[in-house]
Design an enzyme around this catalytic site. Structure first.
Site, PDB file in Angstrom:
ATOM      1  CE  LYS A 182       8.011  -4.030   4.948  1.00  0.00           C
ATOM      2  NZ  LYS A 182       6.845  -4.407   4.138  1.00  0.00           N
ATOM      3  CB  THR A 213       4.095   6.440   2.794  1.00  0.00           C
ATOM      4  OG1 THR A 213       3.429   6.371   4.088  1.00  0.00           O
ATOM      5  CG2 THR A 213       4.979   7.392   2.911  1.00  0.00           C
ATOM      6  N   GLY A 215       0.937   2.252   0.257  1.00  0.00           N
ATOM      7  CA  GLY A 215       1.361   1.242  -0.689  1.00  0.00           C
ATOM      8  C   GLY A 215       2.866   0.824  -0.697  1.00  0.00           C
ATOM      9  CB  THR A 216       5.466   1.836   1.594  1.00  0.00           C
ATOM     10  OG1 THR A 216       5.106   3.142   1.493  1.00  0.00           O
ATOM     11  CG2 THR A 216       7.198   1.958   1.453  1.00  0.00           C
ATOM     12  N   GLY A 217       4.671  -1.008   1.482  1.00  0.00           N
ATOM     13  CA  GLY A 217       5.089  -2.232   1.576  1.00  0.00           C
ATOM     14  C   GLY A 217       4.819  -3.343   0.271  1.00  0.00           C
ATOM     15  CB  CYS A 218       2.002  -3.550  -1.862  1.00  0.00           C
ATOM     16  SG  CYS A 218       0.578  -3.636  -0.554  1.00  0.00           S
TER      17      CYS A 218
END
Length: 273
Positions: A182, A213, A215-218
């Site tokens: 990412k 932003t 929580g983007t990865g989860c």
């Protein structure tokens, strides 16, 4: 208003193995919201409880290994599962337990090797890094590290798109089938790089001027797992997840005094329609 007709069949089942975010923007809470938005049945194995808000993580308490194992077996042995996603695992003991459980479950798995929070708070003990490399990544269908996590895992500092290729090769060496690097921390468009070592997919999206932003990865990892549970290929699931999370980032909203969450329900509109 009349009740909707009952479902003709059971929706795909996705299990998240992750920590709780009391602020509701990341972790188990983000995972379950994502799964609901994407039409799958979300289930959860809680690995840790955090005291967390828009300003950061004020405390974290991991659950005993036996509690994590019992939750997993309870869900999988009765309800069944079509895909598994992992998030915050905190300790080497938890990493190794979850790797063993996933390795014994014949469904796709998405490993989000969570190392630090959006605010820079550590969510993984340094002693657990080797367990992630040697136990967890080898059982992953897709690993989804961001650039900070790439540096933690491989020692590589990525500063360009060319560097993402090298990073992907380094992570693939630990054994996942696919890796999604990412590139959100780079400048320019939001670009991610997906590869299994032979096939390559570059995924690009506009970068929004929105600091909210959390929580983007989860959210991205849960969206990929949802696609895999529906029977999509890895490239199909990742492309659909990228589209979903791009909309969620665009809709991210202020909450509290710090970094707000992405909007997991952006597809439904502000009025719920």
């Amino acid at each position: 208003m009349s009740a909707p007709p009952p479902r003709a069949s059971t929706p795909p089942r996705v299990l998240t193995v992750a920590g709780s975010d009391s602020g509701g923007g990341a972790g188990i809470q983000a995972d379950l919201k994502t799964m609901l938005a994407l039409g799958v049945h979300g289930m959860s194995v809680l690995t840790a409880v955090t005291a967390q808000n828009s300003l950061g993580v004020q405390g974290a308490w991991e659950l005993p290994v036996e509690a994590v194992r019992a939750q997993y077996r309870s869900v999988v042995d009765d309800i069944g599962v079509d895909a598994v996603k992992t998030g915050m695992l905190a300790s080497a003991e938890l990493v190794e337990t979850v790797a063993e459980l996933i390795g014994g479950t014949a469904v796709p798995s998405v490993v989000d090797p969570v190392g630090v929070s959006k605010h820079g708070d550590s969510l993984l003990a340094a002693s657990a890094l080797d367990s992630v490399r040697t136990k967890l990544l080898p059982v992953a269908t897709v690993a989804t590290p961001n650039l900070d996590e790439v540096a933690q895992l491989t020692g590589l500092r990525v500063e360009s798109e060319d560097g993402m290729r090298r990073a992907a090769a380094a992570v693939l060496a630990y054994g996942p089938t696919w890796v999604l690097i990412k590139g959100g921390h780079l400048s320019g468009d939001a670009v991610d790089f997906l590869t299994d070592g032979s096939r390559e997919h570059w995924l690009r999206a506009p970068r929004f001027d929105n600091r909210h932003t959390h929580g983007t990865g989860c959210t991205l990892a849960s969206a990929i797992a949802s696609g895999l549970a529906k029977g999509q290929t890895v490239p199909e699931a990742v492309a659909a997840a990228k589209e979903y999370v791009t909309g969620a980032i665009a809709g991210g909203f202020a909450l509290g005094g710090g970094i707000g969450p992405v909007d997991h329900g952006w597809q439904f509109g502000a009025d719920g329609a």
